[in-house]
Design a protein around this motif. Structure first.
Motif, PDB file in Angstrom:
ATOM      1  N   SER A 267     -10.870  -5.646   3.220  1.00  0.00           N
ATOM      2  CA  SER A 267     -11.367  -4.463   3.928  1.00  0.00           C
ATOM      3  C   SER A 267     -11.949  -4.836   5.291  1.00  0.00           C
ATOM      4  CB  SER A 267     -12.426  -3.744   3.090  1.00  0.00           C
ATOM      5  OG  SER A 267     -13.627  -4.509   3.024  1.00  0.00           O
TER       6      SER A 267
ATOM      7  N   ASP B  62      -6.602   0.663   8.616  1.00  0.00           N
ATOM      8  CA  ASP B  62      -5.748   1.379   9.556  1.00  0.00           C
ATOM      9  C   ASP B  62      -5.681   0.703  10.920  1.00  0.00           C
ATOM     10  OD1 ASP B  62      -5.263   3.198   7.577  1.00  0.00           O
ATOM     11  OD2 ASP B  62      -6.648   4.723   8.340  1.00  0.00           O
TER      12      ASP B  62
ATOM     13  N   ARG C  62      -3.495  -2.394  10.871  1.00  0.00           N
ATOM     14  CA  ARG C  62      -2.069  -2.069  10.787  1.00  0.00           C
ATOM     15  C   ARG C  62      -1.555  -1.532  12.115  1.00  0.00           C
ATOM     16  NH1 ARG C  62      -0.823   1.859   7.808  1.00  0.00           N
ATOM     17  NH2 ARG C  62      -2.820   2.505   6.944  1.00  0.00           N
TER      18      ARG C  62
ATOM     19  N   ALA D 255       0.600  -4.225   4.191  1.00  0.00           N
ATOM     20  CA  ALA D 255       0.721  -2.771   4.030  1.00  0.00           C
ATOM     21  C   ALA D 255      -0.600  -2.135   3.609  1.00  0.00           C
ATOM     22  CB  ALA D 255       1.804  -2.439   3.011  1.00  0.00           C
ATOM     23  N   THR D 256      -1.516  -2.938   3.052  1.00  0.00           N
ATOM     24  CA  THR D 256      -2.792  -2.395   2.573  1.00  0.00           C
ATOM     25  C   THR D 256      -3.947  -2.723   3.514  1.00  0.00           C
ATOM     26  OG1 THR D 256      -3.180  -4.392   1.241  1.00  0.00           O
ATOM     27  CG2 THR D 256      -2.028  -2.558   0.185  1.00  0.00           C
TER      28      THR D 256
ATOM     29  N   ASP E  38       3.442  -7.878   0.015  1.00  0.00           N
ATOM     30  CA  ASP E  38       3.344  -6.857   1.045  1.00  0.00           C
ATOM     31  C   ASP E  38       1.888  -6.613   1.440  1.00  0.00           C
ATOM     32  OD1 ASP E  38       2.581  -5.839  -1.368  1.00  0.00           O
ATOM     33  OD2 ASP E  38       3.503  -3.875  -1.063  1.00  0.00           O
ATOM     34  N   TRP E  39       1.119  -7.675   1.518  1.00  0.00           N
ATOM     35  CA  TRP E  39      -0.324  -7.533   1.729  1.00  0.00           C
ATOM     36  C   TRP E  39      -0.663  -6.823   3.032  1.00  0.00           C
ATOM     37  CZ3 TRP E  39      -2.870 -10.032   5.796  1.00  0.00           C
ATOM     38  CH2 TRP E  39      -2.127 -10.992   6.488  1.00  0.00           C
TER      39      TRP E  39
END
Length: 453
Positions: free
Chosen positions: A88, A11, A14, A7-8, A4-5
């Motif tokens: 990041s 912002d 995503r 999901a992290t 589920d990479w």
């Protein structure tokens, strides 16, 4: 990579992918010139991999695609590096035809040690030295660049892009909002791309050249800000191409216009308290403030070859033409190479005005921070503040790349901070570039020497 990479993800990434299917991931890393190198892989494959490989020779390549003989004792065997993603940094590539993310990677050898001549690793090395002293370095870069007409013939002079009015003079009015409006469609795309990537622009202004713009970024972590400049160069180029023009980050693309700089603002905070160590309890200048400036004055000449990395870079350093020729410092004085902007005590910062926009952002920030670090560690006091027009003084920086490289090779104290292996490889690659330049006969030589000497 975890199942589920996504999901992290940050912002902005995503949000970009919300209700959309990710097609591709661009796995990228900066080489010495600052070109993004790497691989584009299907999203499903990226989800299954924890790293990928590229040969270490990407750091031996010049801006022209030639190779410096920098491989070391083992010879040019192109050993594979292990490139690991820094999630990041995951951000959109909104100019692509499908749904694509970019992810910056860090380079390691097979022993899991950082590759010493990878630019991002060089900057991380310098930031770690600050952290070991209990300091948190903070930077804020300014990016200047030109929007120019498409140029497919290297023998043809570069010309500014024509804006909506069709008059180049309309785009030469510094800080003019009308001039900014000349390039409205390009700027709109820059804003849209930046928003999709999660980047916060502090402002866009018209600079003094025809078609020259400046983007300011918010202050923050040096590695994060260098990542953003690295991303922004690609973002701006892509926005320009959408409107049939080029964005160029050459230090001096047009002879009659001012050059393009990447001014770097510096401050240093205490890691525990978060307070600016350049300001004392009563708001006055501290010893750290003066010794950071002293470090810049003492050590910047040794790294000008990093901040001005090409033969063209030295055309920017022109007296009375919005670029420094000295290492003086002054308060709110744009003629000095080191400027102290107006600010309150908490925001006290030191601006290095020497760096060109053609520099690799990781290396330029690393070199500037390294000079300030050495000044603070060695308690090197600044020269007295300069008052008046610093262009009236003597030049204090090298005027050509070869001289700058000689100073770089002699700056062994800076090599220890940036990394001796980086210094070795960088010098070899840059001298190879310079020799390539000397092998080309210029139009000036043909015009003035062919029949006259």
């Amino acid at each position: 990579m975890a199942k589920d990479w996504t999901a992290t993800l940050p912002d902005a990434a995503r949000a970009y992918l919300e209700n959309r299917r990710l097609d591709e991931v661009e796995c990228i890393i900066s080489d010495l010139p600052g070109i993004a190198r790497g691989k584009a892989v299907p999203a499903a494959k990226f989800a299954r991999q924890d790293y990928f490989h590229l040969p270490d020779s990407i750091f031996y390549q010049t801006i022209t695609g030639d190779w410096g003989e920098a491989a070391g004792d083992e010879g040019f065997i192109e050993r594979d590096m292990i490139l690991k993603p820094d999630m990041s940094t995951a951000s959109a590539a909104p100019w692509t035809g499908d749904w694509t993310l970019q992810v910056i990677h860090d380079a390691y050898d097979r022993n899991d040690d950082p590759i010493p001549f990878s630019p991002r690793n060089v900057l991380k090395r310098v930031v770690d030295l600050y952290h070991k002293q209990g300091w948190k370095p903070i930077v804020a870069p300014e990016m200047e660049f030109f929007l120019v007409a498409r140029n497919l013939d290297p023998a043809k002079k570069i010309e500014p892009m024509m804006g909506r009015s069709g008059r180049p003079a309309a785009a030469r009015q510094a800080y003019s909002m009308t001039a900014v409006d000349e390039f409205g469609p390009v700027i709109d795309d820059i804003y849209d791309f930046a928003e999709a990537q999660g980047f916060e622009i502090d402002g866009i202004t018209q600079e003094g050249g025809a078609g020259q713009l400046e983007i300011n970024l918010r202050h923050g972590n040096p590695v994060k800000l260098a990542d953003e400049v690295f991303f922004f160069k690609r973002l701006i180029r892509e926005a320009a191409l959408r409107h049939d023009c080029f964005a160029t980050f050459m230090a001096k693309p047009i002879a009659e216009e001012p050059g393009s700089a990447m001014h770097i603002h510096h401050s240093v905070a205490d890691l525990e308290t978060g307070k600016n160590i350049f300001s004392g309890p009563n708001g006055g200048d501290t010893d750290a403030f003066f010794t950071f400036i002293g470090g810049l004055q003492t050590h910047l000449p040794g790294v000008i070859a990093v901040m001005a990395p090409y033969v063209n870079s030295y055309r920017r350093y022109v007296r009375d033409n919005a670029a420094p020729i000295n290492l003086e410092w002054g308060r709110d004085n744009r003629t000095t190479g080191i400027r102290i902007p107006i600010s309150g005590p908490d925001a006290r910062r030191i601006e290095n005005r020497l760096t060109g926009m053609d520099a690799n952002p990781y290396l330029a920030m690393a070199a500037s921070l390294a000079a300030g670090y050495l000044g603070m560690m060695n308690e090197t006091r600044a020269e007295p503040q300069f008052r008046g027009d610093a262009y009236d003084g003597d030049e204090a920086i090298p005027r050509d790349l070869w001289s700058a490289l000689d100073l770089f090779d002699a700056a062994t104290d800076m090599h220890e901070i940036l990394g001796p292996e980086f210094a070795r490889v960088y010098s070899i690659v840059k001298r190879t570039e310079y020799e390539g330049f000397l092998s080309v006969i210029s139009p000036w030589e043909r015009e003035h020497l062919l029949l006259n000497v």
